[in-house]
Design an enzyme around this catalytic site. Structure first.
Site, PDB file in Angstrom:
ATOM      1  N   HIS A  29      -4.432  31.202 -22.134  1.00 16.07           N
ATOM      2  CA  HIS A  29      -3.414  30.568 -21.292  1.00 16.07           C
ATOM      3  C   HIS A  29      -3.702  29.092 -21.119  1.00 16.07           C
ATOM      4  CE1 HIS A  29      -6.616  32.384 -18.852  1.00 16.07           C
ATOM      5  NE2 HIS A  29      -6.504  31.326 -18.080  1.00 16.07           N
ATOM      6  N   HIS A  87      -3.247  25.955 -18.729  1.00 13.65           N
ATOM      7  CA  HIS A  87      -2.945  25.558 -17.352  1.00 13.65           C
ATOM      8  C   HIS A  87      -2.191  24.231 -17.372  1.00 13.65           C
ATOM      9  CE1 HIS A  87      -5.885  28.213 -15.115  1.00 13.65           C
ATOM     10  NE2 HIS A  87      -6.464  28.234 -16.316  1.00 13.65           N
TER      11      HIS A  87
HETATM   12  P1  5GP Z   1      -8.824  31.129 -16.114  1.00 15.03           P
HETATM   13  O1  5GP Z   1      -9.943  30.922 -15.131  1.00 15.03           O
HETATM   14  O2  5GP Z   1      -8.958  32.410 -16.889  1.00 15.03           O
HETATM   15  O3  5GP Z   1      -8.597  29.916 -16.986  1.00 15.03           O
HETATM   16  O4  5GP Z   1      -7.522  31.210 -15.223  1.00 15.03           O
HETATM   17  C1  5GP Z   1      -6.908  32.394 -14.844  1.00 15.03           C
HETATM   18  C2  5GP Z   1      -5.823  32.003 -13.857  1.00 15.03           C
HETATM   19  O5  5GP Z   1      -4.952  33.097 -13.698  1.00 15.03           O
HETATM   20  C3  5GP Z   1      -6.375  31.652 -12.470  1.00 15.03           C
HETATM   21  O6  5GP Z   1      -6.015  30.308 -12.166  1.00 15.03           O
HETATM   22  C4  5GP Z   1      -5.719  32.673 -11.552  1.00 15.03           C
HETATM   23  O7  5GP Z   1      -5.326  32.131 -10.323  1.00 15.03           O
HETATM   24  C5  5GP Z   1      -4.535  33.153 -12.371  1.00 15.03           C
HETATM   25  N1  5GP Z   1      -4.175  34.544 -12.128  1.00 15.03           N
HETATM   26  C6  5GP Z   1      -5.023  35.611 -12.167  1.00 15.03           C
HETATM   27  N2  5GP Z   1      -4.339  36.743 -11.918  1.00 15.03           N
HETATM   28  C7  5GP Z   1      -3.047  36.382 -11.722  1.00 15.03           C
HETATM   29  C8  5GP Z   1      -1.865  37.134 -11.436  1.00 15.03           C
HETATM   30  O8  5GP Z   1      -1.865  38.353 -11.299  1.00 15.03           O
HETATM   31  N3  5GP Z   1      -0.709  36.423 -11.315  1.00 15.03           N
HETATM   32  C9  5GP Z   1      -0.666  35.061 -11.460  1.00 15.03           C
HETATM   33  N4  5GP Z   1       0.524  34.454 -11.314  1.00 15.03           N
HETATM   34  N5  5GP Z   1      -1.764  34.324 -11.746  1.00 15.03           N
HETATM   35  C10 5GP Z   1      -2.938  34.987 -11.879  1.00 15.03           C
END
Ligand code: 5GP
Ligand code: ZN
Length: 143
Positions: A99, A101
Site C-alpha cells: 500500500h 500512503h
Molecule cells: P503500514 O504500517 O503497513 O505501512 O500501514 C498500515 C496502515 O493501515 C496503518 O496506517 C493503519 O492505520 C492502516 N489500517 C490498518 N487496518 C486498517 C483497516 O482496517 N482500515 C483502514 N482504513 N486502515 C487500516
C-alpha cells in the site's frame, strides 16, 4: 488471500471510506491517520511486496496517489504531501498487502521523519553502488 484485511476492504467485507476506485487500484482513508485525509492506495490484486506489482498497476498507484495528494492540498488546505511505502516488516510494513500512503502535510503539523544522514568512507559509495547496479541489471532485464 482470504484472511487479508485489505483484500476484504476491496471486496466490501470490511467497511472503508472510499476515495477512488478503478480496474487496478482502490484508495481509502487510513483508519489511524497521521493527519486527517491520510489515504492508502492499494493494488486490487493481492501483492505483499511492491516489487511484484505489475508495472501498469504500480504506475496507476503512483499517479492516483499524487492526484489524491493534490486534492488533499486544494480541498483540505494542506501545504504538501508525502508518498510513503513500507516494503517489509523491518521497514514498518504492518499490513502485508502492499500500500502507498498519501500523507497530507503542513509546515507546523507536529510530525517529523526521524531521518538520519550517515556518511560513506573512501570508496564505500562506489562499492555499494556497484553491487546494486549489478543486481538491478539482472532483475530489470527479467522484468
Ligand atoms: P503500514 O504500517 O503497513 O505501512 O500501514 C498500515 C496502515 O493501515 C496503518 O496506517 C493503519 O492505520 C492502516 N489500517 C490498518 N487496518 C486498517 C483497516 O482496517 N482500515 C483502514 N482504513 N486502515 C487500516
Ligand atoms: Zn490482500
Amino acid at each position: 488471500m482470504s484472511e487479508c484485511i485489505f483484500c476484504k476492504i476491496i471486496k466490501g467485507e470490511i467497511p472503508s471510506c472510499r476515495i477512488y476506485e478503478d480496474d487496478l487500484v482502490y484508495a481509502f482513508l487510513d483508519i489511524g491517520p497521521i493527519n486527517f485525509g491520510h489515504t492508502l492506495v492499494i493494488p486490487k490484486e493481492h501483492h505483499e511486496s511492491s516489487a511484484t506489482i505489475p508495472e501498469a498497476t504500480a504506475g496507476r498507484m503512483f499517479r492516483i496517489g499524487s492526484r489524491i495528494g493534490v486534492a488533499l492540498k486544494r480541498e483540505l488546505d494542506y501545504e504538501a504531501f508525502n508518498l510513503h511505502l513500507a516494503d517489509g516488516t523491518a521497514a514498518g510494513q504492518v499490513v502485508m498487502h502492499a500500500h502507498l500512503h498519501v500523507i497530507p502535510r503542513g509546515v507546523e503539523d507536529g510530525f517529523h521523519w526521524n531521518w538520519r544522514q550517515l556518511r560513506y568512507g573512501d570508496g564505500e559509495a562506489a562499492a555499494v553502488a556497484e553491487k546494486i547496479v549489478k543486481r538491478l541489471a539482472a532483475t530489470v532485464a527479467g522484468k
